[in-house]
Structures are given as structure tokens and as C-alpha cells.
Design a protein around this motif. Structure first.
Motif, short mmCIF file in Angstrom:
data_model
loop_
_atom_site.label_atom_id
_atom_site.label_comp_id
_atom_site.label_asym_id
_atom_site.label_seq_id
_atom_site.Cartn_x
_atom_site.Cartn_y
_atom_site.Cartn_z
N LEU A 36 -36.32 45.73 -29.87
CA LEU A 36 -36.67 44.22 -29.42
C LEU A 36 -37.95 44.03 -30.20
CD1 LEU A 36 -36.65 41.88 -27.60
CD2 LEU A 36 -37.82 43.01 -26.09
N ARG A 63 -22.72 43.75 -38.52
CA ARG A 63 -23.20 43.41 -37.12
C ARG A 63 -22.22 42.63 -36.23
NH1 ARG A 63 -27.91 39.40 -39.11
NH2 ARG A 63 -26.49 37.43 -39.50
N ALA A 98 -22.32 40.38 -32.64
CA ALA A 98 -23.05 39.69 -31.80
C ALA A 98 -22.09 39.58 -30.56
CB ALA A 98 -23.78 38.42 -32.19
N PRO A 109 -33.60 34.69 -33.95
CA PRO A 109 -32.75 34.96 -32.83
C PRO A 109 -31.35 35.30 -33.18
CG PRO A 109 -34.49 33.15 -32.37
CD PRO A 109 -34.25 33.72 -33.64
N THR A 169 -29.74 38.70 -33.58
CA THR A 169 -29.38 39.60 -32.68
C THR A 169 -27.87 39.93 -32.63
OG1 THR A 169 -31.18 38.58 -31.22
CG2 THR A 169 -29.21 39.64 -30.02
N LEU A 177 -28.76 48.59 -31.33
CA LEU A 177 -29.01 47.17 -30.77
C LEU A 177 -30.07 46.56 -31.26
CD1 LEU A 177 -28.04 44.75 -28.97
CD2 LEU A 177 -29.18 45.99 -27.27
N THR A 203 -32.48 43.23 -31.12
CA THR A 203 -32.67 41.93 -30.19
C THR A 203 -33.77 41.15 -30.66
OG1 THR A 203 -31.76 43.22 -28.26
CG2 THR A 203 -32.87 40.87 -27.92
N SER A 229 -36.21 38.13 -29.97
CA SER A 229 -36.69 36.92 -29.02
C SER A 229 -37.27 35.89 -29.47
CB SER A 229 -37.49 37.42 -27.94
OG SER A 229 -38.52 37.93 -28.49
#
Length: 125
Positions: free
Chosen positions: A10, A37, A39, A87, A90, A120, A122, A124
């Protein structure tokens, strides 16, 4: 060929992460390693790839200038340095490899024979 992806996590928008794809088992001098990737609710998409012989690199337009793929031949490892994360970056990131891929298909996921588990990422806002 076995691939092990790691390094996800994250991070806030604008931050950086470095993903690692460790390769074990049989390797090929002509090998290509790529990052893809996926999503939630979206198709898997190409991110970047590198040819072990010669070191040529390829990027998706969406990450060009922000991400950098590199390899350490001695460690049989490929890295994806991700800077200025957004973002929209992600996703679950996967590394993949194949003994020989032509330029025309290097961005196509089904061209790759070997896949690692995902990691993963992520970002923000």
C-alpha cells in the motif's frame, strides 16, 4: 521455469514501489520477462517487458516515464521500479516469462508460457 513476484503493498499517490520477479529453474538466453497487471473488473494488461539478451525494454504508454524495468542476470531477477504512482495503478501485478517472443506479440499476455503468482499494489489517493 518458476517465477516468484514480490514487493507489492500500500502506497500513497505519488509514492514508489519496487517489484521483484525472481526466476528459478531452467532459464533461456533469449528469455523475455514481462509484467502485467489486472485491476478489479478489468482485463489483464501489459505493463513492461525486458529481453534478457540485449536488455531491450518495452513499456505500456500509461507507465512510460514513471516505471522502469531492469534485470540482474547474476540473480536471475527482474525488477519493476514504479514511481509517481497513481490510484489507477492499483492492481494485482504478475510477472511472466517465455523463452522467445517476437516484437509483435511481446505485449500480449497469452504469448507468455510461464507465470508467477501476483502481488497486490494498492495506491491510495
Amino acid at each position: 521455469v518458476q517465477l516468484q513476484a514480490s514487493g507489492g503493498g500500500l502506497v500513497q499517490a505519488g509514492g514508489s514501489l519496487r517489484l521483484t520477479c525472481a526466476t528459478s529453474g531452467r532459464t533461456f538466453s533469449s528469455q523475455v520477462t514481462g509484467w502485467f497487471r489486472q485491476a478489479p473488473g478489468k482485463e489483464r494488461e501489459f505493463v513492461a517487458a525486458i529481453r534478457w539478451s540485449g536488455g531491450n525494454t518495452y513499456y505500456a504508454d500509461s507507465v512510460k516515464g514513471r516505471f522502469a524495468i531492469s534485470r540482474d542476470s547474476a540473480k536471475n531477477t527482474v525488477y519493476l521500479q514504479m514511481n509517481s504512482l497513481r490510484p489507477e495503478d492499483t492492481a494485482i501485478y504478475y510477472c511472466a516469462a517465455d523463452p522467445a517472443i517476437g516484437l509483435a506479440t511481446i505485449r500480449i499476455s497469452r504469448s507468455y508460457k510461464y507465470w508467477g503468482q501476483g502481488t497486490l499494489v494498492t495506491v491510495s489517493s
